[in-house]
Enzyme design. Sequence first.
Site, PDB file in Angstrom:
ATOM      1  N   GLU A 152     107.637   3.618 -67.508  1.00 44.61           N
ATOM      2  CA  GLU A 152     108.935   3.712 -66.830  1.00 44.61           C
ATOM      3  C   GLU A 152     109.155   5.072 -66.168  1.00 44.61           C
ATOM      4  OE1 GLU A 152     111.671   2.434 -69.892  1.00 44.61           O
ATOM      5  OE2 GLU A 152     110.944   0.376 -69.777  1.00 44.61           O
ATOM      6  N   GLU A 267     105.136  -7.184 -70.729  1.00 45.35           N
ATOM      7  CA  GLU A 267     106.289  -7.301 -71.638  1.00 45.35           C
ATOM      8  C   GLU A 267     107.179  -8.498 -71.286  1.00 45.35           C
ATOM      9  OE1 GLU A 267     108.427  -3.626 -72.232  1.00 45.35           O
ATOM     10  OE2 GLU A 267     106.605  -2.422 -72.074  1.00 45.35           O
TER      11      GLU A 267
HETATM   12  C1  XIL Z   1     111.890  -1.663 -77.176  1.00 48.72           C
HETATM   13  C2  XIL Z   1     111.676  -2.341 -78.517  1.00 48.72           C
HETATM   14  O1  XIL Z   1     111.458  -3.704 -78.311  1.00 48.72           O
HETATM   15  C3  XIL Z   1     112.886  -2.119 -79.387  1.00 48.72           C
HETATM   16  O2  XIL Z   1     112.673  -2.693 -80.665  1.00 48.72           O
HETATM   17  C4  XIL Z   1     113.178  -0.641 -79.478  1.00 48.72           C
HETATM   18  O3  XIL Z   1     114.355  -0.446 -80.135  1.00 48.72           O
HETATM   19  C5  XIL Z   1     113.313  -0.011 -78.109  1.00 48.72           C
HETATM   20  O4  XIL Z   1     112.161  -0.297 -77.348  1.00 48.72           O
HETATM   21  N1  XIL Z   1     110.475  -1.499 -72.297  1.00 48.72           N
HETATM   22  C6  XIL Z   1     109.453  -0.995 -73.063  1.00 48.72           C
HETATM   23  C7  XIL Z   1     109.439  -1.207 -74.514  1.00 48.72           C
HETATM   24  O5  XIL Z   1     108.475  -0.463 -72.511  1.00 48.72           O
HETATM   25  O6  XIL Z   1     108.801  -0.173 -75.222  1.00 48.72           O
HETATM   26  C8  XIL Z   1     110.824  -1.432 -75.051  1.00 48.72           C
HETATM   27  O7  XIL Z   1     110.715  -1.786 -76.424  1.00 48.72           O
HETATM   28  C9  XIL Z   1     111.541  -2.503 -74.270  1.00 48.72           C
HETATM   29  C10 XIL Z   1     111.658  -2.106 -72.831  1.00 48.72           C
END
Ligand code: XIL
Length: 356
Positions: A152, A267
């Site tokens: 990100e 994701e």
């Molecule tokens: C999220 C997890 O799923 C949560 O459990 C945690 O609290 C915060 O992070 N983008 C990403 C992930 O790259 O690492 C994130 O994961 C969700 C959004």
Amino acid sequence: MRRREFVVGALSTGALVTTLPAASATPFAADALSGAVPYGAAIRIDELADILYSEAVRTYCKVIVAEGAMKWSDLQAVRGSFTFEPTDTLLAFAQDNDIELRGHTLAWYAALPEWAERISSAEEARTELVHHIDTVVGRYKGRIRSWDVVNEAIAEDPTPDAPYRDSVWLRHLGPDYIELALRTASEADSSAQLVLNDYEFEQPTDQARAKRKAFLDMVRGLKSRNVPLHAIGLQGHLRGESAVDSPGISSFVAELSALGLGILVTELDVIDDQLPGPIEERDKLIAARAREFLSAIGSVVRPEIVVTWGVSDQHTWVPIWFSRQDGLPNRPLPLDENYQPKELMRVIQDFTQSFA
Ligand code: XIL
């Protein structure tokens, strides 16, 4: 065979008997699908103790990633002292089951321990970033093949003057931290696949267009400086209520692959807080949204993997940010809360198998 083990495992716990067997989509027949795009999911390590959970992972996944355990706040909660046990456990689970473990993530604005948030100079930022990446990638050299090196990096609402997301790294090192992270990872494991991972490219909005442009500018800059970079991760946290900009995603992916980069779906889930409540209707909309996204990518390239951010609705990050006003549970993932495959699983199967 694997499906049978899954069902037997579930029955032997005495749990959820009434919900089994009711598969509308059978698990992947791994051996018959050697040409298919590998499917996988983000894993909560503690849940592996739950037989239904671990059997679902074993049954469906050829690739996994830690949902949290490999972020800075977990790996280096105390400065200079690394906690590797959970990652080692996950890696052992992966290796025992012939599953690939990916690494997530080495440089991110979030999930930082307090001490790292308080970094106060460029020199300190550089030293700590290099030390962390070198230590973590070095430890798993040859065992973790693919890393989300920077997560990100692009601003939520990028402008030409401010394309990058604020972080302790950006504040002290400027955008050069991205190059530094990639070069350090490459030095620690020269055969690792180095990935830049980001989100919200798929929406039909000016913001998403600006994100795609900022991302492509960044990637072109890195490539022109011969910075090691091998693939792009499209997170794919899709909004159920918002159409996918299919032409936008297709041309984005085409431009990235023209630069020699692999494409990963890292994701995937469908955020359903704005969708109608009834389950059948909601699951159809969720599946259709994922199909739109995957088709837009697949019409241009064969993605290297399709990973969802969790495997079952029982364990999903979505309600943290997107809980429903009617109080109904979210259903963003391919298996329901009882580990039964939903239409979304069928979409993923169809998609991944279409390349076989
Ligand atoms: C999220 C997890 O799923 C949560 O459990 C945690 O609290 C915060 O992070 N983008 C990403 C992930 O790259 O690492 C994130 O994961 C969700 C959004």
